[in-house]
Design a protein around this motif. Structure first.
Motif: not given
Length: 478
Positions: A245-265
């Motif tokens: 849904s639109a709300e879930e899409s926004e929640s997933m979007r907020r996870q991108i940067r933290p997820l990228a930092r974790k993957l980079a580490t």
């Protein structure tokens, strides 16, 4: 005196362990040590303060902000706020309590609603939290009950809310408080806005109390474990790209940067651990001469690490658009792990969109992708064959022996020509070719899908339906 204390502690331990198990069932990572930490923390707080208990257990069991909503939901199931008895000082004559609604008391129910709404408006205007909580319990008891055929009484939130127009209640609150803007002594626009926000917050609290009371009664009837299985929502990283849904899409979007930092580490650690390459036999033998021929100090050839070049070709049409959006956002957030990233988007023709992500504002880049990119050639329906041919003609030189080519799409081609020879040639040019497909693997090659035809010319066509699978793949590639 020690025995009762031990009994209470044992009950608390069981509840904590049940909560930890329910969190694992909802895919929240809770280790055994986390449960032990939670029990230790519970010994250091005031157990009569439910807020302290909530925060103590959250601090020991929750490792990601995206998991907090799931924790709060399950905490309310295993540690309910109250029992069925009235709040202290609020016990009344049971004979005067409204009867359970069974479908045959419409006139009595309507009269009670008028009285109930009048008191609710008064209590909301006063901001009396205890009274709002009591009224929520009464609303569930009076308007949410349904008598089943077997004689049991079940409670449903929709039956409660259909009796209350919360929007109408808000307007009534604004009018009776003189904040509707029409009265002569109406306050300023700012004051009205602040008062409106306060009323909205109190009505939202009333709604949350009703939902909490419904859950508590369901837990009493069916057990917390059964309700937890039905109510726990998928975590943001487990949400299906096809059904968000639109709300879930926004929640997933907020996870991108933290997820990228974790993957980079993780990638950095993996590269450090793998810095030694194959055994260097000549150097090892030479070193062993000083130890009588015993290879006590083996030598290794230094492994040359390189950051791969990445080229993405993304289908941005229809239902796969959300999948392409999150993949583009994640890979561009990980640009530091690649020597070069180039992105191309297509529907029935292809255009380079790398420039759109140069600013780092992913939301704006995604919006501009659909307005500034030239991805439609004929009718705006997916045409992989024409898009691949156009890519080969215009951008084939982007694929080199250092390039990892990543294709995103479901492979549904509207029964058009596949032109699979293009993918075969790109595989010959590239270091690796991977295809991420958001459709279930059992649907590949069915209907207008030609995913199986393209899969022959890749190093792997991989099902990728959520952020968790996407993160696992990106970590593998880099």
């Amino acid at each position: 005196m020690a025995a009762p204390a031990d009994t209470r502690l044992s009950g608390l331990q069981r509840r904590v362990l049940d909560l930890a198990h329910a969190l694992r069932e909802a895919n929240v990572p809770v280790a055994v040590s986390d449960g032990l930490d939670a029990m230790r923390a519970s010994a250091l707080i005031d157990l009569l303060d439910r807020g302290q208990l909530r925060e103590a257990l959250a601090a020991t069991m929750v490792k990601s902000p995206s998991h907090r909503a799931t924790f709060d939901l399950l905490f309310d199931l295993y540690f309910p706020a109250r029992g069925t008895q009235p709040l202290p000082g609020e016990a009344g004559d049971e004979a005067e309590r409204p009867a359970e609604y069974d479908g045959d008391t419409h006139h009595q129910e309507a009269r009670d609603i008028d009285q109930f709404l009048a008191e609710l408006v008064m209590r909301v205007m006063e901001g009396d939290d205890a009274a709002i909580r009591r009224l929520a319990m009464e609303a569930v008891e009076s308007f949410g009950a349904v008598r089943q055929r077997d004689g049991r009484v079940s409670f449903f939130a929709y039956r409660v809310f259909r009796n209350f127009n919360l929007g109408g209640l808000l307007r009534r609150l604004m009018t009776e408080s003189g904040m509707d803007g029409d009265a002569e002594d109406a306050a300023s626009a700012l004051t009205r806005r602040l008062q409106r926000d306060e009323f909205e917050q109190r009505l939202r609290r009333f709604r949350e109390e009703i939902e909490s009371e419904i859950r508590r009664r369901q837990v009493e009837q069916q057990g917390a474990d059964e309700i937890a299985k039905r109510m726990a929502r998928p975590l943001p990283e487990d949400l299906d790209f096809f059904r968000i849904s639109a709300e879930e899409s926004e929640s997933m979007r907020r996870q991108i940067r933290p997820l990228a930092r974790k993957l980079a580490t993780r990638v950095a650690v993996k590269r450090r651990r793998a810095r030694d390459g194959r055994l260097d036999v000549r150097r090892t033998i030479r070193h062993s001469l000083s130890t009588g021929g015993v290879p006590a100090d083996p030598a290794f050839k230094a492994r040359k690490h390189h950051r791969p070049e990445l080229v993405l070709i993304c289908d941005v049409s229809g239902s796969v658009a959300a999948f392409a959006r999150f993949t583009l956002m994640l890979t561009h957030a990980l640009q530091g792990q690649f020597s070069k990233v180039r992105s191309f988007a297509f529907i029935d023709t292809v255009d380079e969109v790398t420039r759109l992500f140069s600013g780092g504002d992913f939301s704006d880049a995604i919006k501009r992708l659909h307005t500034d990119a030239n991805v439609v050639w004929l009718d705006g329906h997916s045409d992989y064959g024409h898009a691949f041919t156009a890519f080969h003609a215009r951008y084939a030189d982007a694929i080199t022996p250092k390039t990892t080519l990543l294709i995103l799409g479901d492979g549904r081609n509207n029964y058009r020509a596949s032109n699979a020879w293009v993918l075969k040639d790109l595989k010959r040019r590239a270091r690796r070719v991977y295809w991420l497909n958001p459709e279930p693997i059992q649907h590949w090659g069915t209907g207008d899908s030609i995913a199986d035809e393209y899969a022959r010319f890749t190093d792997g066509m991989i099902e990728c339906r959520n952020l968790r699978q996407l993160a696992e793949f990106v970590e593998r590639v880099v």
